[in-house]
Design an enzyme around this catalytic site. Structure first.
Site, PDB file in Angstrom:
ATOM      1  CB  SER A   1      -0.730  -0.080   1.388  1.00 46.61           C
ATOM      2  OG  SER A   1      -1.689   1.437   0.987  1.00 46.61           O
TER       3      SER A   1
ATOM      4  CE1 TYR B   1      -4.936  -2.077   5.431  1.00 49.51           C
ATOM      5  CE2 TYR B   1      -3.401   0.114   4.959  1.00 49.51           C
ATOM      6  CZ  TYR B   1      -3.803  -1.237   4.427  1.00 49.51           C
ATOM      7  OH  TYR B   1      -3.999  -1.100   3.510  1.00 49.51           O
TER       8      TYR B   1
END
Length: 275
Positions: free
Chosen positions: A157, A170
């Site tokens: 990501s 995360y």
């Protein structure tokens, strides 16, 4: 304002020998998983779809069989459960199903203050985003290395490129995935296995709702459709790249990290995700 990947080059994921090969796609019931499945099936790649929910996978499989005539196996499984990756591998081994392309797409995020998020939710996310990805890469990567060929796509990501307050755990899981994937790229290349890490930015999937995250104006401006993100990852995989950031503006953001101190990165990202 939508930013898309360059689609001028015809997408070729597994080369001229694509027909008859098989790809395992995790998180295949929605979002980017569906896009990967559609793109690969269009190249006559047979599929294994793995996710928790059977019904959407069955619907997707029926559509892709009809449109592309590919063979599709459905594996309903919760990869966040301990030992799930090994059970999935055993299930496929029992049926002599060989995986040529592994798309490690399953994962989710959590938004909010770390101390206000139940630790059970955080550890469940870590189990899926890190442990399952690692175990699947090991199990199927060993087979690929032994055969001397294979491809592994890991979903990192843009948030994994820097620390992100309110996405602390995360972003850290995705930082792991990126570093892990780039290292495996060099380790497995002599064995004929390509490992590529894809770093999407904000994408129109169900991520925000699942993470409980607001969508700021800046994020809306940077949002990409899922199809060009998936194309970007598969194109980079076919070209043997170690990693790729999807979308021009996301590439600009990634490059800017090289020019700013980490304290500034944290402040900027907090403003972007929480504004």
């Amino acid at each position: 304002m939508q930013h898309t990947a360059d689609t001028g080059t015809k997408l070729s994921v597994v080369g001229n020998a694509a027909p008859g090969k098989r790809a395992l796609i995790t998180g295949a019931s929605s979002g980017l998983g569906v896009e990967f499945a559609e793109l690969l099936a269009a190249q006559k790649v047979n599929l294994v779809l793995a996710a928790r929910r059977r019904e959407p996978m069955e619907k997707l499989a029926a559509e892709l069989r009809r449109k592309h005539g590919v063979d599709i196996v459905i594996e309903p499984i919760d990869l966040a459960a301990p030992g799930a990756a090994a059970r999935l591998k055993s299930s496929l081994d029992e049926r002599s199903i060989q995986i040529d392309v592994l798309v490690n797409n399953a994962g989710y995020g959590l938004h909010g203050a770390f101390l206000e998020t139940p630790i059970e939710r955080t550890t469940d996310m870590i189990q899926l985003n890190i442990t399952a990805v690692t175990e699947l890469s090991y199990a199927f990567g060993r087979d690929m290395a032994a055969r001397g060929s294979g491809q592994i796509l890991l979903l990192a990501s843009l948030l994994g490129l820097q620390p992100v307050p309110t996405f602390a755990a995360y972003a850290a899981t995705k930082s792991y995935v990126l570093a892990f994937g780039e290292a495996l790229h060099d380790e497995l290349r002599p064995n004929g296995v390509v490992v590529t890490s894809l770093c999407p930015g904000h994408t129109e999937t169900g991520f925000d709702a699942a993470a409980g995250a607001p969508v700021s104006l800046m994020l809306r401006l940077l949002t990409m459709k899922p199809r060009p993100v998936a194309e970007s990852g598969l194109r980079a995989l076919s070209r043997g790249k170690a990693s790729v950031v999807a979308g021009f503006m996301n590439k600009v953001v990634a490059f800017s990290n090289r020019l700013t101190p980490r304290s500034m990165q944290r402040a900027i990202m907090k403003g972007v995700v929480d504004a």
